[in-house]
Structures are given as structure tokens and as C-alpha cells.
Design an enzyme around this catalytic site. Structure first.
Site, PDB file in Angstrom:
ATOM      1  N   LYS A  58       0.840  -1.212   0.000  1.00  0.00           N
ATOM      2  CA  LYS A  58       0.000   0.000   0.000  1.00  0.00           C
ATOM      3  C   LYS A  58       0.869   1.254   0.000  1.00  0.00           C
ATOM      4  O   LYS A  58       0.507   2.271  -0.601  1.00  0.00           O
ATOM      5  CB  LYS A  58      -0.964   0.014   1.185  1.00  0.00           C
ATOM      6  CG  LYS A  58      -2.325  -0.573   0.862  1.00  0.00           C
ATOM      7  CD  LYS A  58      -2.372  -2.060   0.802  1.00  0.00           C
ATOM      8  CE  LYS A  58      -2.477  -2.761  -0.473  1.00  0.00           C
ATOM      9  NZ  LYS A  58      -2.454  -4.214  -0.400  1.00  0.00           N
ATOM     10  N   ILE A 192      -2.431  -9.690  -6.016  1.00  0.00           N
ATOM     11  CA  ILE A 192      -1.051  -9.197  -6.011  1.00  0.00           C
ATOM     12  C   ILE A 192      -0.640  -8.751  -7.404  1.00  0.00           C
ATOM     13  O   ILE A 192      -0.048  -7.678  -7.583  1.00  0.00           O
ATOM     14  CB  ILE A 192      -0.087 -10.287  -5.477  1.00  0.00           C
ATOM     15  CG1 ILE A 192      -0.364 -10.527  -3.988  1.00  0.00           C
ATOM     16  CG2 ILE A 192       1.369  -9.901  -5.705  1.00  0.00           C
ATOM     17  CD1 ILE A 192       0.515 -11.571  -3.329  1.00  0.00           C
ATOM     18  N   ALA A 280       3.091 -14.339  -9.234  1.00  0.00           N
ATOM     19  CA  ALA A 280       2.059 -14.043  -8.212  1.00  0.00           C
ATOM     20  C   ALA A 280       0.865 -14.955  -8.457  1.00  0.00           C
ATOM     21  O   ALA A 280      -0.199 -14.524  -8.889  1.00  0.00           O
ATOM     22  CB  ALA A 280       1.653 -12.572  -8.290  1.00  0.00           C
ATOM     23  N   VAL A 281       1.093 -16.256  -8.187  1.00  0.00           N
ATOM     24  CA  VAL A 281       0.081 -17.264  -8.511  1.00  0.00           C
ATOM     25  C   VAL A 281      -0.597 -17.823  -7.260  1.00  0.00           C
ATOM     26  O   VAL A 281      -1.154 -18.916  -7.277  1.00  0.00           O
ATOM     27  CB  VAL A 281       0.699 -18.420  -9.337  1.00  0.00           C
ATOM     28  CG1 VAL A 281       1.164 -17.918 -10.694  1.00  0.00           C
ATOM     29  CG2 VAL A 281       1.861 -19.077  -8.586  1.00  0.00           C
ATOM     30  N   ASP A 323      -3.800 -17.273   7.784  1.00  0.00           N
ATOM     31  CA  ASP A 323      -3.593 -17.875   6.457  1.00  0.00           C
ATOM     32  C   ASP A 323      -3.373 -19.380   6.514  1.00  0.00           C
ATOM     33  O   ASP A 323      -3.482 -20.055   5.491  1.00  0.00           O
ATOM     34  CB  ASP A 323      -2.352 -17.252   5.796  1.00  0.00           C
ATOM     35  CG  ASP A 323      -2.636 -15.899   5.163  1.00  0.00           C
ATOM     36  OD1 ASP A 323      -3.724 -15.336   5.399  1.00  0.00           O
ATOM     37  OD2 ASP A 323      -1.759 -15.397   4.419  1.00  0.00           O
ATOM     38  N   HIS A 455     -23.565  15.599   2.786  1.00  0.00           N
ATOM     39  CA  HIS A 455     -23.400  16.061   1.411  1.00  0.00           C
ATOM     40  C   HIS A 455     -22.371  17.173   1.381  1.00  0.00           C
ATOM     41  O   HIS A 455     -22.393  18.046   2.250  1.00  0.00           O
ATOM     42  CB  HIS A 455     -24.736  16.590   0.875  1.00  0.00           C
ATOM     43  CG  HIS A 455     -24.605  17.213  -0.485  1.00  0.00           C
ATOM     44  ND1 HIS A 455     -24.520  16.461  -1.636  1.00  0.00           N
ATOM     45  CD2 HIS A 455     -24.506  18.522  -0.871  1.00  0.00           C
ATOM     46  CE1 HIS A 455     -24.409  17.275  -2.680  1.00  0.00           C
ATOM     47  NE2 HIS A 455     -24.390  18.530  -2.246  1.00  0.00           N
TER      48      HIS A 455
END
Ligand code: FAD
Ligand code: NAD
Length: 482
Positions: A58, A192, A280-281, A323, A455
């Protein structure tokens, strides 16, 4: 003497460090083992996310976006910049400073919450035992009432393109280029590939992405994915779909290293030359080194640790989060799992709502979604209303000269309950979160329609899409009933 803890966490990525901090806050004596070392051999906490993932990517996306703004878009506001150029070393150094500040921050949080950080490699050796191998090779046994495995994931490598972190790199290497590659190849048009492909394309690389599948972003609502394809193409990202990489060969061209990549597509065998290639697989769970087989923790066929809805493994007292277990490989999903496990150890009834995990691709415009998309609703036979609103009709987007994209809201045709939201546009991640909260409270499209929005703000596009879902947008929103 054997050290004894209430909880030992292995891994200090977002899943592990959050689990450790919450455990300590709840009064458990907690240690968190981390093996990651900086290039000057210092232990750093934060895992993939802080060191080589979310944060550095980022940082580079924000830097390269500002470069494009200065180069191409400020003139429309009457701002004259003269010649704009990029100092890649300064950009990479800034990224390193952001990473360092945040990883130091985790050290501070551990100290403030009394989490004991242990440097070295942890391995689960029994129901209540973890072995710690320190970086100088010493081994120690730790006793723990409960163990939380949060060892994360690593990039998948494929045989045709072995990584050398020089010419052929993974995502970590693609965050460290010291100059802008003239021709950049990327294998995989996933998150990615698109994010890091965008970074280098913005800085001037000719980027070609080779994607094995025939569809771009199959997990994304088709209408939004089509918009993505059109916008990325306009930004100069060449995405070749249905391209299966079969081999690669490193060579020298004009005294510079290059890589020739062979692939097949609908027209047959092809070859393309790149100065750098990013593979990036996808990523795979790092489960093989963190558990001793004798403990009997079950893995699935792809190496993920099998857990139930509360992240408990099949072995009592051993949990796994982030993960390394099923579900999307996202930092926020791992963090919530870490909190859930800690709180359940303290006899709370905390759960993770896996139906409402927000997804974001941080390109510009950003792509963000939550809940069901149209294709999923159709296939399960749910009748739904669609409300869309283009940012081109938003006063704030026009004021900012950033009008690409739209908000699309899906609501149940019978109950009006919001079933999904899909956004492509500036600040889509932050806009989407309003709908994630609304869905967490089972809101209807009418609830959003009846809510007052400030707004002028981009979030008015959400208001209008919700009104459109019920057929009464004020500013040109579009409704369809399916
Ligand atoms: P990790 O962050 O992988 O941490 C695991 C930690 O465990 C590591 O520090 C590792 O060194 C340590 N470890 C492993 N084995 C052992 C052991 N035996 N002993 C001691 N320590 C060990 N996700 C998002 O949500 N948003 C994004 O914008 C985003 N961007 C990304 C960009 C890139 C380039 C990449 C690669 C990933 C990105 N992700 C993003 C994914 C995100 O980084 C992961 O989902 C997240 O880091 C997973 O957290 P984790 O704690 O499960 O594992
Ligand atoms: P991904 O699964 O998002 O994309 C991989 C892509 O590579 C897929 O489109 C796949 O079809 C393609 N592919 C696989 N094998 C191929 C081959 N041999 N040839 C050509 N194409 C091939 O994985 P990723 O982009 O590597 O990201 C890994 C993980 O990191 C993801 O799960 C993602 O959630 C996470 N991440 C998240 C963010 C974010 O939240 N913004 C950013 C970066 C990474």
C-alpha cells in the site's frame, strides 16, 4: 527450568500478534514466538502483512498514485507542476520506514500488554509442548495450557519460472526493485498481480500480466469485473487471459539480464521477453515445519490445518488462525480469528461471521465487495433487486475529478435485506465498510435509504444505490429486478 505459559502463539503476523495481545489482555500469561529476522538480524513482529504484504504494497501504491496524480491529473485543477520524475530509491526507502515504524509499534504493543516475544522457530511437539529453536541453535521446551498456531503462508512457486529474487521474483522481490523495469511480466492476474502490476505500470513499466484462467477476477461480480478489465486496459496494463506459462529462460540482451517466458494461449505457443518477471500465482500455508507429525494435527489436502468454526484443531488445546487455515488469506480475517480464539479461551462466546469478510483490491479505482454477487444469487435461485449508482453522477466525485466506477447494491426482492455490495471507485474500501456494518445488523436497502448521508460525500453513492434498489433514486440511479 522449563518455561510455562497459559498460551503460546507461534507466529506474529496479524493473526498471531492480535491473538497474543488479546490473550494477555484477558489475563493469560502469553508468549509469541517469531522467527522473522531483518537483513541486519533483528527480530521483527508483524509477519507478512507488515513486512512484505499489506503495508509495503500500500505504501508503494500510494506513492505511485501520487506520481500519476502529479503527472497527469493535477493540471485539470489548474496546478502546474513542471517536469515530474520519480526517485525509486527514495520511494522504496520511505516504504521501508513505514514498515519499520509499524513493526516497532507491535514491539511496543507487546511490551504494553505484557506479551513475551520470543525470537526463534517454534514447533508444536505435543498437546501442551512447543519447542523453541533460537537463532543461535539452542533448543528449549515451553509448556503451554493452550497453543495457537499462526505461522501464515508463503508464495507458491511454479516449476516453469524458478524464483531467483533478481530477474524472476515473488511479491517480496517486486516490492524492492531499485529501478523501474522497462518491460515487466507478471504471472497471475490476482490481487497481487493487479496491485503490484499497477505500481510499476504507473511508474512507467510496460506491464504484461499472463493469467491462466479465461476470466478476469472470477470471484468478483461479473459487471464489476468487466469494468475492471476496461479500466486496467486504459491504464496500460496488458492482461492476457487463457495464457498458460510453460517455461522460461534467462538470457542477456544488450548486456542486460532478461527472461524469455514461453506460454500457450488460444493462438498456440508464444514467447515474450521481460526485464523482470513477478510470479504471483497464490500463496500456500506454512504448515509443514510448524507441527511435529507425532502430535496428530490434521491437515487438508492443500496443507491447511483443519479447524472448526472456532479455529479449534482436532487436538484439544491447540488452535490455528489466519492464512494457515481455510478461508480467504486476508489480514483482517486472521485478526478476527485471533480475537475469537483468545476470547473463547476466556469462556466468552465470540464468533467470526465468515459470511461478511470484506475483500478489496487496492488499485485505483479500488475494487471492494462483501456478501453475495449476482451470479451467486442467480445460481442459488434467490430473487433480488439491484440498485446501482455511478460515481460520474456524484457531486463530490466530480469536484475531485475522480468519477470512474459505481456502487452496486443487491437486496432480497421479498425482504429487502441487503445481500451484497460491490464497489469500484475511489475509496471503495472505506465506502464498503458502511455496508459491512449495515449487513452485520441485518439492514435492509430501505434502512440505508432512510439514513441521512453528509453532502457532498462519496458515500452518497451508497445512499443512492440503496434508494435505486427500491426504485426511487433521486439522482439517476438504476434499478433492476431479477
Ligand atoms: P503471516 O502474516 O504470514 O505471519 C506468519 C508469521 O509466522 C510470520 O511472521 C512468520 O515468520 C512466522 N512463522 C512462521 N513459522 C514460524 C515458526 N515455525 N516459528 C516462529 N515463527 C514462525 N491482506 C489484506 O487483508 N489486505 C491487503 O492489502 C493485503 N495485501 C497483501 C499484499 C501482499 C504483497 C501480500 C503477500 C499479502 C497481502 N495480504 C493482504 C495478505 C496478508 O498479508 C495475509 O493474509 C496475512 O499476513 C496473514 O496473516 P497471518 O498472521 O496468518 O500470517
Ligand atoms: P490470487 O489467488 O489472488 O491470484 C493468483 C492468480 O494467479 C489467479 O488469478 C490464478 O488463476 C493465477 N494463476 C495461478 N497459477 C497460474 C499459472 N501457472 N499461470 C498463470 N496464472 C496462474 O493470489 P495472489 O495474487 O498471489 O495473492 C495471494 C493472497 O494474498 C491472496 O489470497 C490474497 O487474498 C492475498 N492478498 C490480498 C490483498 C488484498 O487484500 N488487497 C493484496 C495482496 C494479496
Amino acid at each position: 527450568m522449563t518455561k510455562q505459559y497459559d498460551v503460546v502463539v507461534i507466529g506474529s503476523g496479524p493473526a498471531g500478534y492480535v491473538a497474543a495481545i488479546r490473550c494477555a489482555q484477558l489475563g493469560f500469561k502469553t508468549a509469541c514466538i517469531e522467527k522473522w529476522l531483518t537483513s541486519d538480524n533483528k527480530t521483527v513482529y508483524g509477519g507478512t502483512c507488515l513486512n512484505v504484504g499489506c503495508i509495503p504494497s500500500k505504501a508503494l501504491l500510494d506513492s505511485s498514485h501520487k506520481y500519476v496524480e502529479a503527472q497527469q491529473h493535477l493540471a485539470a485543477h489548474g496546478i502546474k507542476t513542471g517536469d515530474v520524475s520519480i526517485d525509486v530509491t527514495a520511494m522504496i526507502d520511505r516504504k521501508a520506514r513505514v514498515v519499520s515504524q509499524l513493526t516497532q509499534g507491535i514491539k511496543g504493543l507487546f511490551a504494553a500488554n505484557k506479551v513475551e516475544g520470543l525470537a526463534g522457530t517454534g514447533k508444536v511437539t505435543g498437546n501442551n509442548t512447543v519447542s523453541l529453536t533460537t537463532h543461535d541453535g539452542k533448543q528449549e521446551e515451553l509448556l503451554a495450557n493452550n497453543i495457537i498456531i499462526a505461522a501464515g503462508s508463503v508464495p507458491i512457486e511454479i516449476p516453469p519460472t524458478p524464483i531467483d529474487q533478481d530477474v524472476i521474483v515473488d511479491s517480496t522481490g517486486a516490492l524492492e526493485f531499485q529501478e523501474v523495469p522497462r518491460r515487466l511480466g507478471v504471472i497471475g492476474a490476482g490481487v497481487i498481480g493487479l496491485e503490484l502490476g499497477s505500481v510499476w505500470a504507473r511508474l512507467g513499466s510496460e506491464v504484461t500480466i499472463l493469467e491462466a484462467l479465461d476470466d478476469l477476477l472470477p470471484m468478483v461480480d461479473r459487471q464489476i469485473a468487466k469494468d475492471c478489465g476496461r479500466i486496467f486496459d486504459k491504464q496500460g496494463l496488458t492482461i492476457k487471459l487463457g495464457a498458460r506459462v510453460t517455461g522460461s529462460k534467462k538470457a542477456t540482451l544488450n548486456k542486460k539480464p532478461v527472461v524469455k517466458v514461453q506460454y500457450t494461449d488460444s493462438e498456440g505457443e508464444q514467447e515474450i521477453v521481460f526485464d523482470k518477471l513477478v510470479v504471483a500465482v497464490g500463496r500456500r500455508p506454512l504448515s509443514e515445519t510448524v507441527i511435529d507429525n507425532s502430535v496428530g494435527i490434521e491437515l487438508d489436502e492443500r496443507g491447511f490445518i483443519k479447524v472448526d468454526d472456532h479455529c479449534a484443531t482436532n487436538v484439544p488445546g491447540i488452535y490455528a488462525v489466519g492464512d494457515i487455515v481455510r478461508g480467504p488469506m486476508l489480514a483482517h480475517k486472521g485478526m478476527e480469528e485471533g480475537v475469537m480464539v483468545a476470547e473463547r479461551l476466556a469462556d466468552k462466546k465470540t464468533q467470526v461471521n465468515y459470511d461478511l469478510v470484506p475483500s478489496v483490491i487496492y488499485t485505483h479505482p479500488e475494487v471492494a465487495w462483501v456478501g453475495k454477487n449476482e451470479e451467486q444469487l442467480k445460481s442459488e435461485g434467490t430473487e433480488y433487486n439491484v440498485g446501482t449508482f455511478p460515481f460520474a453522477a456524484s457531486g463530490r466525485a466530480q469536484a475531485a475529478n475522480d468519477t470512474e466506477g459505481m456502487v452496486k447494491l443487491l437486496a432480497d426482492a421479498k425482504t429487502d435485506r441487503i445481500l451484497g455490495c460491490h464497489i469500484i471507485g475511489a475509496s471503495a474500501a472505506d465506502l464498503l465498510q458502511q455496508i459491512v456494518i449495515a449487513m452485520e445488523f441485518s439492514a435492509s436497502a430501505e434502512d440505508i435509504g432512510l439514513t441521512m448521508f453528509a453532502h457532498p460525500a462519496l458515500s452518497e453513492a451508497i445512499h443512492e444505490a440503496a434508494l435505486a434498489a427500491n426504485g426511487h433514486a433521486i439522482h439517476i440511479g438504476n434499478r433492476k429486478r431479477r
